[in-house]
Design an enzyme around this catalytic site. Structure first.
Site, PDB file in Angstrom:
ATOM      1  N   ARG A 192      35.338  70.958  72.466  1.00  0.00           N
ATOM      2  CA  ARG A 192      36.193  71.928  71.767  1.00  0.00           C
ATOM      3  C   ARG A 192      35.600  72.262  70.408  1.00  0.00           C
ATOM      4  O   ARG A 192      35.519  73.418  70.019  1.00  0.00           O
ATOM      5  CB  ARG A 192      37.614  71.375  71.620  1.00  0.00           C
ATOM      6  CG  ARG A 192      38.530  71.687  72.800  1.00  0.00           C
ATOM      7  CD  ARG A 192      37.939  71.300  74.148  1.00  0.00           C
ATOM      8  NE  ARG A 192      38.836  71.510  75.266  1.00  0.00           N
ATOM      9  CZ  ARG A 192      39.709  70.603  75.725  1.00  0.00           C
ATOM     10  NH1 ARG A 192      39.774  69.395  75.188  1.00  0.00           N
ATOM     11  NH2 ARG A 192      40.474  70.888  76.756  1.00  0.00           N
ATOM     12  N   ASP A 207      33.546  71.027  78.730  1.00  0.00           N
ATOM     13  CA  ASP A 207      34.908  71.545  78.893  1.00  0.00           C
ATOM     14  C   ASP A 207      34.839  73.062  78.960  1.00  0.00           C
ATOM     15  O   ASP A 207      33.751  73.637  78.923  1.00  0.00           O
ATOM     16  CB  ASP A 207      35.823  71.051  77.755  1.00  0.00           C
ATOM     17  CG  ASP A 207      37.234  70.769  78.272  1.00  0.00           C
ATOM     18  OD1 ASP A 207      37.853  71.701  78.811  1.00  0.00           O
ATOM     19  OD2 ASP A 207      37.702  69.622  78.149  1.00  0.00           O
ATOM     20  N   HIS A 225      38.562  72.336  83.898  1.00  0.00           N
ATOM     21  CA  HIS A 225      37.902  72.282  82.582  1.00  0.00           C
ATOM     22  C   HIS A 225      36.424  72.653  82.683  1.00  0.00           C
ATOM     23  O   HIS A 225      35.570  71.995  82.095  1.00  0.00           O
ATOM     24  CB  HIS A 225      38.079  70.888  81.956  1.00  0.00           C
ATOM     25  CG  HIS A 225      39.479  70.630  81.482  1.00  0.00           C
ATOM     26  ND1 HIS A 225      39.997  71.203  80.339  1.00  0.00           N
ATOM     27  CD2 HIS A 225      40.471  69.878  82.006  1.00  0.00           C
ATOM     28  CE1 HIS A 225      41.259  70.800  80.179  1.00  0.00           C
ATOM     29  NE2 HIS A 225      41.575  69.999  81.184  1.00  0.00           N
ATOM     30  N   ASP A 253      41.112  65.973  85.492  1.00  0.00           N
ATOM     31  CA  ASP A 253      42.459  66.291  84.990  1.00  0.00           C
ATOM     32  C   ASP A 253      42.711  67.802  85.032  1.00  0.00           C
ATOM     33  O   ASP A 253      41.780  68.607  85.058  1.00  0.00           O
ATOM     34  CB  ASP A 253      42.620  65.795  83.548  1.00  0.00           C
ATOM     35  CG  ASP A 253      41.565  66.382  82.624  1.00  0.00           C
ATOM     36  OD1 ASP A 253      40.399  66.495  83.058  1.00  0.00           O
ATOM     37  OD2 ASP A 253      41.897  66.726  81.470  1.00  0.00           O
ATOM     38  N   GLU A 254      43.989  68.135  85.007  1.00  0.00           N
ATOM     39  CA  GLU A 254      44.451  69.504  84.735  1.00  0.00           C
ATOM     40  C   GLU A 254      43.641  70.560  85.488  1.00  0.00           C
ATOM     41  O   GLU A 254      43.037  71.437  84.875  1.00  0.00           O
ATOM     42  CB  GLU A 254      44.391  69.770  83.225  1.00  0.00           C
ATOM     43  CG  GLU A 254      45.323  68.849  82.456  1.00  0.00           C
ATOM     44  CD  GLU A 254      45.276  69.053  80.948  1.00  0.00           C
ATOM     45  OE1 GLU A 254      46.330  68.905  80.320  1.00  0.00           O
ATOM     46  OE2 GLU A 254      44.200  69.341  80.393  1.00  0.00           O
ATOM     47  N   TRP A 298      46.431  58.559  81.103  1.00  0.00           N
ATOM     48  CA  TRP A 298      46.696  59.361  79.896  1.00  0.00           C
ATOM     49  C   TRP A 298      48.084  59.965  79.873  1.00  0.00           C
ATOM     50  O   TRP A 298      48.645  60.197  78.803  1.00  0.00           O
ATOM     51  CB  TRP A 298      45.619  60.441  79.723  1.00  0.00           C
ATOM     52  CG  TRP A 298      45.722  61.637  80.624  1.00  0.00           C
ATOM     53  CD1 TRP A 298      45.258  61.728  81.903  1.00  0.00           C
ATOM     54  CD2 TRP A 298      46.306  62.917  80.314  1.00  0.00           C
ATOM     55  NE1 TRP A 298      45.513  62.980  82.411  1.00  0.00           N
ATOM     56  CE2 TRP A 298      46.161  63.737  81.460  1.00  0.00           C
ATOM     57  CE3 TRP A 298      46.938  63.441  79.173  1.00  0.00           C
ATOM     58  CZ2 TRP A 298      46.626  65.054  81.504  1.00  0.00           C
ATOM     59  CZ3 TRP A 298      47.400  64.751  79.213  1.00  0.00           C
ATOM     60  CH2 TRP A 298      47.243  65.545  80.369  1.00  0.00           C
ATOM     61  N   GLU A 304      40.642  70.257  69.485  1.00  0.00           N
ATOM     62  CA  GLU A 304      41.021  71.674  69.353  1.00  0.00           C
ATOM     63  C   GLU A 304      41.334  72.036  67.892  1.00  0.00           C
ATOM     64  O   GLU A 304      40.958  73.113  67.431  1.00  0.00           O
ATOM     65  CB  GLU A 304      42.258  71.995  70.206  1.00  0.00           C
ATOM     66  CG  GLU A 304      42.008  72.029  71.697  1.00  0.00           C
ATOM     67  CD  GLU A 304      42.283  70.701  72.368  1.00  0.00           C
ATOM     68  OE1 GLU A 304      42.187  69.641  71.709  1.00  0.00           O
ATOM     69  OE2 GLU A 304      42.596  70.716  73.577  1.00  0.00           O
TER      70      GLU A 304
HETATM   71  C1  ACM Z   1      43.775  65.080  79.053  1.00  0.00           C
HETATM   72  O1  ACM Z   1      44.300  64.885  77.958  1.00  0.00           O
HETATM   73  N1  ACM Z   1      43.852  66.248  79.642  1.00  0.00           N
HETATM   74  C2  ACM Z   1      43.067  64.017  79.749  1.00  0.00           C
END
Ligand code: ACM
Length: 548
Positions: A150, A179, A250, A321-322, A388, A465
């Protein structure tokens, strides 16, 4: 003495037959590093030599009261014993790592100015009181994750963070290298990853809802030699670097560099005036994820081959993740893959993707670790989980026999604000004070002792970020990382019984160490004027964290 993290035991006072009560280091003092401790000797001579100006020549003279380092096979691998008595300072460890942690303790015992890079004058005290310290870590994984995607942290800053970790006896550096907003590691066979993927034209300032932009290019990456240097520098400090290459979410920076990695059949339809994405310039969860094609798998196998050459660590982090599933739902190619593999849905497709790299890494003698989403859909035995989204993922993983690193966002996401006041710079997340972090318990009480053995340790995470440079990273990390280090290292009692007042008193000395190290920590009285970011929107979350 105000040691942080607190050692297991300290017995002060003269040992049998001793005289003056302290060991004074002088121009005649020598440093003798026994077999297997030469690297620690080199580090200690350099660190103390810079700060004191003392030569600390190699060897041992009769009547000399210098520093001796040696291995003691009866101690555990990271365990050490430090004895200061009329014969000088003796540090013994079960391995070079144990001796190294003992050397860190010695540095604290010699006073805050020992953290400086040049002596302040000839008359400064350089003495260690007579005492015996016995010490060993609670956890073998005492981690810090740094997001350099970031906001890029140039190599010098990373080396500095490795020094800061070592000073706090932290030993796993989780290096978040890729990312949506940037690809930070040179990959020889795919040069566009850094040519295109390592920079963006502009950057959102503050939370994604902020109207502000920094209208200038941001970027940077580590060459292969930079990575080799970082890994070697970490190894000298007994820190393992765990690289993270995030798949299948990501990944927009990679897709910007190599559009065929993306779900081209749906991306083309969604981008006005063309079919290529650029490196993302704002924050949040990104819909542009990797296409589940053979081409993507071969591409990332090539990436991981180079990553394995550079990073010797047992664990390799694959993110996981995500990963929003919308593109896979509307992509004909992804749907064909689901049918061909006989999978039930897009969640199983993600599990298949992660499983591919799990098997691929295992076949090469490594172990996969990923964020707790990788549990969804089943996981191979050797894989480990970074828990997490609270403790739940870690509990489920440990019960299923997987190793776990506890890093719940409600407790140890150090990007979250550390005070409820209006002056916190770009306040995001829950208020997690120094005391909250000090009372963080990595092992949830729900686990049986057998299950709890799967908790390898704990890790604090620094997502960047809202941290545009190293001073902002320092502000978010410190002083809380000192409390975290004590949680990870010391055998503290249950959270409610922890002596936070005593810790705060020790912090008085520790702030002087951080000052000597040039750390731009948050002062206990609040941010200094230049640490504030008036007018930059954050996103405070009020109320207690949901998983507490
Ligand atoms: C995360 O904070 N997305 C691992």
């Amino acid at each position: 003495m105000d040691l942080i993290p607190a050692p297991r035991s300290v017995v002060t006072g003269p040992g049998p037959g001793s005289g003056t009560g302290e060991v004074r280091l002088t121009a005649h003092s020598r440093l003798r590093a026994g077999p297997g401790t030469e690297g620690v000797g080199h580090w200690l001579r350099t660190a103390l030599g810079q700060a004191t100006g003392l030569p600390l020549h190699e060897g041992c003279e009769p009547g000399d009261d210098g520093i001796r380092l040696r291995l003691d096979p009866d101690l555990g691998p990271e365990e050490y014993r430090l004895v200061s008595d009329p014969d000088g300072v003796l540090i013994e460890g079960g391995s070079a790592a144990g001796v190294f942690w003992g050397a860190q303790t010695l540095r604290q015992l010699l006073g805050p100015d020992t953290y400086r890079r040049a002596p302040l004058g000839p008359d400064r005290a350089r003495s260690v009181p007579h005492l015996t310290i016995e010490d060993a870590p609670r956890f073998r994984w005492r981690g810090l994750m740094l997001d350099v995607a970031r906001h890029f942290m140039p190599k010098e800053g990373v080396l500095r963070y490795l020094d800061l970790m070592a000073a706090h006896k932290l030993n796993v550096f989780h290096f978040h290298l890729t990312d949506d907003q940037g690809w930070r590691i040179e990959i020889e066979r795919h040069p566009r990853l850094t040519e295109i993927g390592s920079w963006r034209a502009r950057t959102k300032t503050g939370h994604r809802a902020s109207p502000l932009w920094e209208e200038k290019p941001h970027g940077g990456y580590y060459t292969r030699d930079d990575i080799r240097e970082i890994v070697a520098y970490a190894a000298e400090r007994h820190i393992t670097v765990v690289p993270e290459i995030d798949v299948p979410g990501h990944s927009q920076a990679a897709i910007a560099a190599y559009p065929e990695l993306g779900n081209t059949d749906v991306i083309a339809a969604s981008i006005e005036g063309g079919n290529s994405l650029s490196v993302w310039d704002t924050w949040g969860i990104n819909p542009n994820v990797l296409a589940p094609t053979d081409n993507t798998l071969r591409f990332y196998e090539g990436v991981f081959e180079e990553v394995l050459e550079l990073f010797p660590s047992e664990f390799v982090h694959i993110g996981g993740d995500e990963c929003p599933k919308e593109q896979w739902r509307s992509s004909e190619t992804a749907q064909a893959r689901i049918r061909e593999l006989g999978l039930a849905d897009e969640d199983e497709l993600q599990s298949w993707f992660v499983g591919h790299f799990d098997a691929w890494l295992s076949a090469r003698g490594r172990r996969l670790i990923g964020w707790d989403e990788i549990l969804e859909g089943g996981l191979a035995k050797g894989a480990a989980v970074s828990s997490w989204r609270g403790y739940a993922g870690g509990i489920a993983a440990a019960r299923a026999g997987h190793d776990v690193v506890m890093c719940p966002e409600q407790q140890v996401y150090l990007d979250h604000r550390q005070d409820p006041g209006p002056d916190e710079p770009v306040p995001i997340g829950w208020v997690r004070t120094l005391e909250d972090v000090y009372r963080f318990e990595p092992v949830p009480p729900e686990l049986t002792p057998e299950e709890a053995r799967h908790v390898l340790g704990t890790q604090a995470n620094l997502w960047t970020e809202v941290m545009e440079d190293h001073a902002r990273v320092d502000y978010q990390a410190f002083p809380r990382l000192a409390a975290f280090a004590e949680v990870a290292w010391s055998a503290l009692p249950a959270p409610a019984e922890r002596d936070f007042t005593g810790f705060e008193q020790r912090m008085t000395t520790h702030y002087r160490r951080l000052d000597a190290l040039g750390v731009a920590y948050r002062p206990p009285t609040g941010p200094l004027p230049w640490q504030r970011r008036p007018g930059v929107l954050g996103r405070p979350i009020d109320g207690p964290p949901p998983h507490r």
